[in-house]
Design a protein around this motif. Sequence first.
Motif, short mmCIF file in Angstrom:
data_model
loop_
_atom_site.label_atom_id
_atom_site.label_comp_id
_atom_site.label_asym_id
_atom_site.label_seq_id
_atom_site.Cartn_x
_atom_site.Cartn_y
_atom_site.Cartn_z
N ARG A 131 0.82 -1.34 0.04
CA ARG A 131 -0.06 0.03 -0.13
C ARG A 131 0.79 1.15 0.04
O ARG A 131 0.36 2.34 -0.08
CB ARG A 131 -0.90 -0.05 1.30
N GLY A 132 2.19 1.08 0.08
CA GLY A 132 3.01 2.26 0.05
C GLY A 132 3.36 2.97 1.51
O GLY A 132 3.70 3.97 1.36
N PHE A 133 2.86 2.24 2.39
CA PHE A 133 3.05 2.94 3.59
C PHE A 133 4.71 2.74 4.03
O PHE A 133 5.47 1.96 3.67
CB PHE A 133 2.40 2.27 4.93
N GLU A 134 4.94 3.55 4.79
CA GLU A 134 6.53 3.73 5.45
C GLU A 134 6.42 2.68 6.61
O GLU A 134 5.69 2.97 7.46
CB GLU A 134 6.93 5.14 5.98
N VAL A 135 7.33 1.66 6.55
CA VAL A 135 7.20 0.62 7.39
C VAL A 135 8.62 0.51 8.17
O VAL A 135 9.49 0.62 7.63
CB VAL A 135 6.80 -0.78 7.05
N THR A 136 8.53 0.20 9.48
CA THR A 136 9.94 -0.03 10.09
C THR A 136 9.71 -1.08 11.09
O THR A 136 8.63 -1.14 11.67
CB THR A 136 10.34 1.08 10.80
N TYR A 137 10.84 -1.59 11.43
CA TYR A 137 10.94 -2.83 12.13
C TYR A 137 11.69 -2.35 13.26
O TYR A 137 12.82 -2.38 13.20
CB TYR A 137 11.29 -4.25 11.15
N TRP A 138 11.14 -2.97 14.54
CA TRP A 138 11.95 -2.72 15.85
C TRP A 138 12.11 -4.07 16.42
O TRP A 138 11.11 -4.55 16.63
CB TRP A 138 11.31 -1.58 16.58
N GLN A 139 13.28 -4.33 17.03
CA GLN A 139 13.54 -5.26 17.94
C GLN A 139 14.39 -4.92 18.99
O GLN A 139 15.47 -4.08 18.86
CB GLN A 139 14.20 -6.29 17.22
N ALA A 140 14.21 -5.60 20.17
CA ALA A 140 15.02 -5.09 21.31
C ALA A 140 16.36 -5.72 21.44
O ALA A 140 16.42 -6.97 21.09
CB ALA A 140 14.21 -5.72 22.56
N ASP A 141 17.51 -5.13 21.86
CA ASP A 141 18.61 -5.73 21.56
C ASP A 141 18.83 -6.60 23.08
O ASP A 141 17.75 -6.51 24.09
CB ASP A 141 19.73 -4.67 21.53
N GLU A 142 20.05 -7.16 23.41
CA GLU A 142 20.33 -7.82 24.93
C GLU A 142 20.03 -7.15 25.84
O GLU A 142 19.97 -7.57 26.97
CB GLU A 142 21.63 -8.62 24.67
N ARG A 143 20.17 -5.53 25.54
CA ARG A 143 19.87 -4.77 26.95
C ARG A 143 18.49 -4.43 27.22
O ARG A 143 18.10 -3.68 28.00
CB ARG A 143 20.72 -3.69 26.73
N GLY A 144 17.67 -4.74 26.18
CA GLY A 144 16.14 -4.42 26.24
C GLY A 144 15.83 -2.75 25.71
O GLY A 144 14.72 -2.68 25.48
N ARG A 145 17.00 -2.48 24.78
CA ARG A 145 16.77 -1.22 24.10
C ARG A 145 16.32 -1.49 22.75
O ARG A 145 16.71 -2.47 22.12
CB ARG A 145 18.11 -0.28 24.12
#
Length: 151
Positions: A131-145
């Motif tokens: 649909r052309g939306f701006e998508v981003t993917y987030w994942q926590a690192d080993e410290r939870g950030r």
Amino acid sequence: MTEVLFYHLQNMALESVLPPLLEKTIERGWRAVVHTTSEERADALDAYLWTYRDDAFLPHATWRIEDASEQPILLTIDGHNPNRATVRFLIDSAPLPENPEAYERLVLVFDGDDGIALDAARSVWTECKARGFEVTYWQADERGRWQRRHQ
């Protein structure tokens, strides 16, 4: 353009992630609707958001109250947007709203340890990209950030 953020939970509960995301939403002056798939889950989150931290307050309510349209954060089980939110959180594999373009931001929070939730998130990712939306993917690192990952 609608921005869609995917938050991939691994070895963490939604309850540890949702309140800080809602706090940031309110700090920016945005209204939010949190879409879950059951009344029981909405009720549990409603109770939790009152008590998640002693030194914090998240003004919120469920869709059931009379002044739902006035609430900065509204918990719901359907696709409506009674509080005119600009940010919609999708949890527990809640579907995309019929009009995702009506939101500045959609935030899909999914449990990466749940195969069904993972498949549902992948499907939504594909649809949002198409649909052309701006998508981003987030994942926590080993410290939870939270770290933005390239997809």
